[in-house]
Design an enzyme around this catalytic site. Structure first.
Site, PDB file in Angstrom:
ATOM      1  N   GLU A 123      16.069 -42.296 -18.552  1.00  0.00           N
ATOM      2  CA  GLU A 123      16.318 -42.737 -17.176  1.00  0.00           C
ATOM      3  C   GLU A 123      17.716 -43.323 -17.024  1.00  0.00           C
ATOM      4  O   GLU A 123      18.392 -43.075 -16.017  1.00  0.00           O
ATOM      5  CB  GLU A 123      15.263 -43.772 -16.762  1.00  0.00           C
ATOM      6  N   GLU A 364       0.714 -36.267  -6.647  1.00  0.00           N
ATOM      7  CA  GLU A 364       1.290 -36.351  -7.979  1.00  0.00           C
ATOM      8  C   GLU A 364       0.713 -35.281  -8.895  1.00  0.00           C
ATOM      9  O   GLU A 364       1.388 -34.781  -9.786  1.00  0.00           O
ATOM     10  CB  GLU A 364       1.049 -37.745  -8.554  1.00  0.00           C
ATOM     11  N   THR A 468      20.074 -33.283 -13.065  1.00  0.00           N
ATOM     12  CA  THR A 468      18.667 -33.390 -12.658  1.00  0.00           C
ATOM     13  C   THR A 468      18.458 -34.531 -11.679  1.00  0.00           C
ATOM     14  O   THR A 468      17.461 -34.565 -10.974  1.00  0.00           O
ATOM     15  CB  THR A 468      17.762 -33.575 -13.892  1.00  0.00           C
TER      16      THR A 468
END
Length: 896
Positions: A123, A364, A468
């Site tokens: 992340e 999800e 991304t």
């Protein structure tokens, strides 16, 4: 130059059919995107900065350590103003140059990177390092334009290198795969780091480094970053399954053994494939294209079942690993556009579009018959990303309408006074106090580009590649000098044959000479989603027979039956709440054959469950619509098997609430003059739900809400259930009655206590928040939901089923799987639940909690083609039991 040649793949030299949306309409939508961005960004700056993220329901910043932990999701937070850094290049793309310059100055003045905090390597790389590099690219571009950022001296690049050096210790492994977490101040090893003990990482976590690290090396001239990223990619390539050419989801960073061997294009793997292709585009290295094409051929052979993309086992690629899909795979049609494979991109995108229209957002996770599997939606941008790339490739105005749908749903269902709130449950419209940084970094970029013309953009996006996280890296990096010390690790020349390359980009006018052809591709998919197409045929092992003990014959007090269960590896655990939990340990069976018998017994128990249960109903919504809530508070409620069916009402039932007297509702209502024409509040207990409903109906109530008397109960931690009848004919009950757990009910009671007059809407799901927003200084009210913790009870190699222990002679399967923490995460298609049975003679409430099967909240009846849980294979059930929650946790790590 190969990088520029491959730019054709990125841009798509494709035909563009005539536009049907007017320039005026496109301009209007483009301006609306900017207004939505301003609403999100300004609220972050006003209420959250310098915190990492905005909490849009409570209008404050999320500071790690001060808010309740959300587990792995918080690994993205490093006390480095995450949202601001992630948003830098979005500001430039949206022509907000002044705001960008101010934001850069804030980053340079306020942000510290030497915090003693453990963060996710993945992340931090894609969001913070990528954000700094994207911001640097924009600053250089503006400075070269001669009007803005003339003071800039590569300060963001210096910060990026500092961060890169802080991430490098994570790569100190024998394999070259990075540790999943690193301490920004102390690195990985040592007690002060509080990390470095992990052994596993996801494939995407290790394989989504090359763009940012290579760009950092090319910008700075220091080859060490690119070298480490290439080494990690090389190791993953070497560890692919050589027969299927697929990679698993989770790998041991030391041994290279696959920990999870399921393979797909969604959570855990997604951006690994994306970065192979984009690394070729950015760096011009043929090896990346070759590897991508080999993987892609296997994906299309084993995983792609147009329009579905289903996970398989890497060693048995013809065997499905699960019967549901996660929302992260929505990026894949966009990647297929870059590859030049337009037809399957159209098909999968259409399936995703129809699921979006069915549920307002992509859940999800959703099943192969397009029902909700996990109900959350954290405002993910992947579907908007694929919509943009398909429009870029085809020019089909159909995708402009898809973009309009995305924007309308965001404004109707996710917009709140302090930004945009993630959806906790797409079926009811309830919110989560969360607005991730990727929402600003990606969503608004792709939506703006979708509706923008070339003259609306401050630079030519075709000169950049999107990471991304949608950060912009210039293609000119392909010609930047880089040290020859970077190992190429080229595979043998024999592998580099022409069959592994696809150099040309198809033209849509040649692919689809008939303008109606794309529409012809989409129509069957739309029909399939509308009708909820049936599940794939179950896989059956050859020669599977009947188990030695049939579920329908099983009695819990029969010693012979218990011995048979023991031999099959099935044991009974008596729970404190009176239920019995069935646990099947395959490794504890006396033989492999007995273990298979145990699996079949568990399957039969679920079949029996589905036969005994009544029709399951979806959750309902209680929306507070009076001042000062104005529809922004949505409480997730359980329905009743009797009374008004709210799913068949277009308007729902609206009225003011009042507390019934007696509060239990178990005798004649004494305050009927206040209950008449109102929605009565009742306490659970002392009598049956149907009796309560009859008493308030007699008093003139227009609806009822039963509130749980079990203090602390919440829909976050307990499965929702539907209230059953009392064994009598309940057709006389004509009003709607809903159930709230204690936590949600207390929200309603506190509102009534403070404001006296509280109006609510009882409906199948939340309606638009169409009432004007009160002034900013008014107190903001928190959604009656909190982030759900997904921490399964770890049970290796076993399957479980819980049952209600009511009688000594018979036990029926009940409730949820033990590993299903709450209703949102239980694999409802696999385990359906019967009504818990209580003797009619009991003088206590007989309406025992009954978990609800997940289904589309828009449907009043079971969709055509639906099958019960018995249609599933044993392998699928076991795969889901063991991996569902683990997979969801992995998704949280990957890109939440």
């Amino acid at each position: 130059m190969s990088a520029l040649l491959s730019l054709l793949v990125l841009l798509g030299a494709l035909g563009r059919p005539g536009q049907t949306m007017s320039q005026e309409e496109k301009s209007k939508l483009r301006n609306q995107v900017v207004e939505m961005f301003d609403h999100a960004y300004q609220n972050y700056m006003d209420h959250a900065y310098p915190a990492d993220e905005l909490m849009p329901l409570t209008c404050r910043g999320r500071v790690r350590g001060l808010e309740p932990s959300r587990g792995d999701v918080d690994d993205a937070l490093g006390k480095f103003s995450l949202t601001l850094i992630d948003t830098l290049d979005t500001l430039v793309l949206l022509n907000k140059t002044t705001e960008f310059e101010a934001a850069v100055r804030r980053v340079l003045t306020d942000v510290r990177l030497d915090n003693d905090i453990v963060v996710s390597v993945f992340e931090t790389n894609i969001r913070v390092l990528g954000g700094l590099l994207g911001g640097h690219s924009m600053a250089v571009m503006l400075k070269e334009g001669g009007q803005n950022m003339q003071w800039y001296q590569d300060e963001l690049l210096h910060m990026a290198k500092d961060l890169g050096l802080r991430l490098l210790p994570a790569f100190n492994t024998s394999s070259g795969l990075p540790y999943p977490r690193v301490n920004l101040k102390y690195g990985v090893r040592g007690p002060e780091t509080r990390t470095g003990t992990e052994t596993d990482t996801c494939t995407a976590c290790a394989g989504t480094i090359i763009l940012e690290f290579a760009a950092l090396s090319r910008f700075t001239g220091d080859p060490v970053f690119e070298a480490h990223a290439r080494r990690a990619l090389d190791f993953l390539w070497e560890k692919r399954q050589r027969n299927s050419n697929l990679v698993g989801t989770t790998i041991n960073i030391h041994s290279g053994e696959w920990v999870r061997r399921d393979s797909g294009v969604g959570a855990g793997i997604d951006s690994y494939y994306e970065y192979l292709l984009k690394a070729y585009v950015l760096l011009g290295d043929d090896q990346f294209l070759q590897r991508f094409n080999i993987h892609y051929a296997s994906i299309m052979k084993y995983i792609s079942q147009p329009p579905l993309l289903l996970d398989v086992h890497i060693h048995k690629p013809l065997l499905p690993a699960r019967t549901w899909m996660d929302s992260l795979l929505a990026f894949f049609p966009g990647l297929q556009v870059l590859k030049g494979d337009i037809r399957p991109a159209i098909e999968t995108h259409e399936m995703l579009y129809q699921v979006t229209k069915k549920h307002n957002f992509l859940p999800e996770a959703f099943t192969t018959d397009f029902r909700v599997h996990w109900a959350q939606h954290p405002l993910r941008p992947e579907f908007a990303e694929s919509t943009y790339f398909l429009y870029k490739a085809t020019g089909d105005p159909y995708y402009l309408e898809a973009g309009r749908t995305i924007m309308d749903n965001l404004n109707r269902f996710a917009r709140v006074p302090c930004g945009f709130a993630a959806m906790k449950d797409v079926r009811t419209g309830s919110h989560e106090d969360r607005m991730d940084s990727f929402f600003l970094a990606e969503m608004f970029k792709y939506l703006f580009l979708l509706f923008a013309d070339a003259e609306d953009l401050p630079f030519d996006v075709e000169d950049y590649v999107f990471t991304t996280e949608a950060h912009l890296l210039p293609l000119s990096l392909s010609t930047a000098p880089h040290s020859s010390s970077i190992p190429s690790n080229k595979t043998s020349e024999e592998e580099l044959d022409d069959s592994n390359f696809d150099w040309t980009c198809p033209n849509t006018r040649l692919l689809f000479p008939d303008p109606a052809f794309p529409r012809n591709l989409r129509e069957p998919i739309r029909s399939a989603v509308d009708k909820s197409c049936p599940r794939p045929a179950p896989y059956r092992e050859p020669g599977m027979g009947r188990p030695p003990l049939r579920a329908q014959d099983f009695m819990a007090n029969n010693p012979e039956h218990l011995e048979l269960l023991r031999r099959m590896g099935v044991s009974l655990i008596h729970l404190k709440d009176g239920r019995v939990q069935l646990v099947q340990h395959a490794t504890q069976a006396v033989s492999a054959v007995a273990a298979e018998d145990g699996v079949r017994f568990m399957q039969e128990m679920m079949e029996l469950s589905s036969q005994q249960q009544k029709e399951q109903l979806p959750p309902r919504a209680i929306q507070i619509v009076s001042h000062p809530f104005f529809g922004r508070v949505v409480l997730t409620a359980g329905p009743a098997q009797f009374g008004t069916d709210l799913s068949k009402s277009s308007t729902g039932v609206r009225g003011f609430v009042t507390v019934a007297e007696p509060y239990s509702g178990c005798s004649e209502i004494t305050n009927a003059e206040y209950v008449q024409g109102h929605i009565a509040l009742l306490q659970r207990g002392q009598c049956m739900f149907a009796e309560k409903a009859r008493n308030i109906q007699k008093a003139g109530a227009i609806g009822g809400i039963v509130i749980d008397d079990n203090e602390g109960s919440s829909s976050d931690t307990a499965p929702l259930f539907q209230m059953a009848g009392d064994g009598r004919n309940t057709e006389d009950i004509s009003l709607p009655i809903l159930f709230l757990f204690h936590k949600e009910g207390n929200i309603l009671l506190e509102a009534l206590k403070e404001y006296r007059e509280v109006e609510v809407l009882l409906s199948d799901k939340a309606r638009d928040r169409g009432v004007p927003v009160p002034e900013a200084e008014e107190e903001q009210f928190t959604e009656a939901t909190t982030p759900t913790s997904f921490e399964p009870i770890s049970q290796s190699q076993m399957s479980t089923l819980e049952m209600d222990e009511v009688a000594t002679e018979e036990v029926t399967p009940s409730q949820e799987e033990v590993i299903a923490v709450d209703e949102d995460t239980s694999p409802a298609e696999e385990v359906t639940s019967p009504e818990e049975r209580v003797s009619p003679q009991e003088n206590q409430e007989a309406n025992v909690a009954q978990p609800m099967k997940e289904r589309d909240s828009e449907e009043g009846e079971e969709p055509e083609g639906d099958t019960d849980s018995s249609s599933q294979s044993v392998d699928e059930l076991l795969a889901d039991w063991r991996e569902d929650l683990e997979a969801f946790q992995q998704m949280e790590k990957d890109e939440l």
